[in-house]
Design a protein around this motif. Structure first.
Motif, mmCIF file in Angstrom:
data_model
loop_
_atom_site.group_PDB
_atom_site.id
_atom_site.type_symbol
_atom_site.label_atom_id
_atom_site.label_comp_id
_atom_site.label_asym_id
_atom_site.label_seq_id
_atom_site.Cartn_x
_atom_site.Cartn_y
_atom_site.Cartn_z
ATOM 1 N N LYS A 180 0.819 -1.216 0.000
ATOM 2 C CA LYS A 180 0.000 0.000 0.000
ATOM 3 C C LYS A 180 0.859 1.275 0.000
ATOM 4 C CE LYS A 180 -4.150 -2.008 2.129
ATOM 5 N NZ LYS A 180 -5.155 -1.889 3.230
ATOM 6 N N CYS A 193 1.922 1.961 4.077
ATOM 7 C CA CYS A 193 2.187 0.888 5.035
ATOM 8 C C CYS A 193 2.638 -0.352 4.274
ATOM 9 C CB CYS A 193 0.941 0.577 5.878
ATOM 10 S SG CYS A 193 -0.430 -0.088 4.903
ATOM 11 N N CYS A 230 1.137 -3.305 4.129
ATOM 12 C CA CYS A 230 0.085 -4.265 3.780
ATOM 13 C C CYS A 230 0.163 -4.617 2.306
ATOM 14 C CB CYS A 230 -1.296 -3.691 4.072
ATOM 15 S SG CYS A 230 -1.659 -3.599 5.824
ATOM 16 N N THR A 279 -5.022 -5.390 6.408
ATOM 17 C CA THR A 279 -5.035 -4.125 7.142
ATOM 18 C C THR A 279 -3.965 -4.150 8.232
ATOM 19 O OG1 THR A 279 -6.618 -4.950 8.770
ATOM 20 C CG2 THR A 279 -7.538 -3.852 6.822
ATOM 21 N N CYS A 280 -3.618 -2.948 8.691
ATOM 22 C CA CYS A 280 -2.671 -2.831 9.802
ATOM 23 C C CYS A 280 -3.002 -1.537 10.531
ATOM 24 C CB CYS A 280 -1.227 -2.830 9.269
ATOM 25 S SG CYS A 280 -0.780 -1.295 8.447
ATOM 26 N N CYS A 328 -2.992 1.678 8.086
ATOM 27 C CA CYS A 328 -4.070 1.937 7.129
ATOM 28 C C CYS A 328 -5.441 1.881 7.799
ATOM 29 C CB CYS A 328 -3.977 1.025 5.903
ATOM 30 S SG CYS A 328 -4.002 -0.729 6.246
HETATM 31 ZN ZN ZN Z 1 -1.760 -1.357 6.271
#
Ligand code: ZN
Ligand code: ADP
Ligand code: MG
Length: 478
Positions: free
Chosen positions: A26, A29, A31, A43-44, A47
């Protein structure tokens, strides 16, 4: 009769295009970017916009942005910065989108007949799924959010208002799509949303240089819808002005099924977004090394390819048709390199015969080899097979692959040789159709098709129609 002439209006259109980049990760990040994963599995904390997290810029996204900027002939800013674009919506967990504002990655440029205003980097929002389907919760209307898409790198391309018709918008977007696709940095798939287009539309009396009030048609997901949507909106604005009304600046939705246009919201102004510089990110500084790397990765672009194909002997129409469809042009060039066929007949066969059989997106995945098509087209040009028989050979190639020469041999599809072989068949055809022969004798050549058809049937399409007609005249003494 009234002598008042009606004002003629001219559409003025500017396009805003979002391209989802197919980088590995992304925008800010680590991901992974994937399509079609179960919701909320990519996701993390970054994000998802959790407090205390910090974004880090994806270097590959900057590289892709530079490639687009170069392909569109843009000025590349040595230094650009990110801004926060603030708005409150469920698809935006931070409450702002990280975008670029007054210092974008790329400045003015041009593609074809449309000037580019700017190109900038930003992050995509998450995906909202509205009730009716999976959004139904405890039986009631609801919306759910899939954050997998949130934070996907986007390049936004903004044009100057240089487009003057729906058709021009469609053509230009096809060129843009082919260009970005060629760069290999995005799937540019409109249905899946990796290429999205908004059209800003106004009209003005023809000859006027002032801009009228514009509306914005949002997110149309095919070239055809874009063209239809623009036509519908131009007609709506014209009717409004002719009625003495006024166009209101707003954001609109075009429904391709009903053809109707509805208002989504009144258009917000830039100051509504309270843009301010993103304090968590340092400016993007473009180094010579980054420029060199992008320059080296720049392939031949569709517009250049069209010019090259035209110079190689194709009509302008064929050159553009092929060059704007990269996979087809690749097939064509592989066939041409294999030798055996002249460029223009080969291009005609690609467009008129190959595409209906294997489509234009991935012709190389089919069973027809480029070299086989070149061989077949060469045989047609040398009249070793007729067009009609060659189509049968191509059907066979599409189904089973193989060598056209061998197929022609095995199936006995070779053109019926000279007049010697054909003359008796023509004579038989005239004898079997005395009424037609009578008309032909009387000077009415229209029913000659019956004779040609008869001969074609007898020879399984292996006779040359012109030669048959010549023999008919000869045998009837015409
Ligand atoms: Zn993320
Ligand atoms: P906004 O501030 O509403 O986003 P911009 O000036 O940023 O407007 O322009 C957005 C897009 O709209 C650009 O593609 C631009 O070319 C186009 N545009 C601007 N004014 C007009 C107009 N009067 N008619 C048609 N398109 C326009
Ligand atoms: Mg804008």
């Amino acid at each position: 009769m009234s002598t008042a002439t009606q004002v003629e209006y001219e559409p003025v259109i500017g396009l805003e295009i979002h391209v989802q980049l197919s980088t590995r990760t992304k925008m800010f990040c680590g991901c992974e970017l994937t399509f079609g994963e179960p919701p909320n599995t990519r996701t993390c904390p970054v994000c998802l916009g959790l407090p205390g997290t910090l974004p880090v810029v994806n270097a590959e996204a900057i590289h892709a942005g530079l490639l687009i900027g170069m392909a569109l002939g843009c000025e590349l800013a040595p230094r650009s910065i990110f801004h926060r674009k603030n708005y409150f919506y469920a698809d935006l967990p931070k409450g702002y989108q990280i975008s670029q504002y007054d210092e974008p990655l790329c400045g003015p440029g041009r593609l074809g007949d449309v000037r580019i205003h700017r190109v900038h980097l930003e992050e995509d929002a998450a995906k909202l799924i509205h009730s009716g389907g999976s959004g139904r919760i405890h039986g009631s209307e609801a919306s759910v959010v899939d954050f997998n898409r949130g934070g996907t790198p986007l390049v936004e391309i903004v044009t100057e208002p240089d487009v003057r018709s729906a058709e021009q918008a469609g053509d230009w977007l096809r060129l843009l799509r082919a260009t970005v696709k060629r760069l290999g940095i995005s799937d540019v798939n409109m249905e899946e949303g990796s290429l999205r287009c908004d059209a800003n539309i106004s009209i003005r009396p023809k000859g006027s240089r002032e801009l009228g009030t514009k509306t914005e048609l949002k997110n149309m997901n095919s070239f055809r819808f874009i063209e239809r949507g623009i036509r519908a909106e131009v007609a709506r604005q014209e009717a409004l002005l002719r009625d003495g009304g006024e166009v209101v600046q707003e954001t609109l939705h075009f429904d391709p099924v009903s053809g109707s246009i509805t208002s989504l919201r009144s258009k917000e102004q830039a100051h509504d977004y309270r843009y301010f510089p993103e304090p968590d990110l340092v400016p993007i500084a473009i180094t010579q090394e980054m420029l060199d790397r992008a320059r080296a990765a720049l392939p031949e672009l569709p517009a250049e390819r069209a010019a090259r194909l035209e110079a190689a002997g194709l009509s302008a129409e064929s050159a553009h048709y092929l060059a704007f469809r990269t996979e087809l042009a690749d097939f064509f060039e592989a066939a041409l390199a294999a030798d055996g066929a002249e460029p223009q007949p080969l291009a005609n066969w690609v467009a008129n015969e190959l595409v209906p059989r294997v489509g234009e997106d991935d012709p190389q995945s089919g069973r027809i080899e480029p070299a086989a098509l070149a061989t077949l087209v060469g045989m047609v040009t040398r009249r070793e097979v007729t067009q009609q028989a060659a189509r049968q050979v191509l059907d066979k190639l599409a189904a089973e692959g193989g060598d056209p020469k061998a197929i022609v041999e095995a199936e006995g599809l070779g053109a019926v040789g000279g007049a010697d072989e054909l003359a008796p068949i023509v004579a038989a055809a005239l004898e079997a159709n005395p009424d037609v022969a009578e008309k032909l004798r009387g000077g009415d050549m229209k029913p000659v098709g019956v004779i040609v058809g008869f001969v074609m049937k007898q020879t399984k399409g292996r006779a040359d129609g012109k030669e048959v007609t010549r023999l008919v005249r000869e045998q009837l003494g015409l």
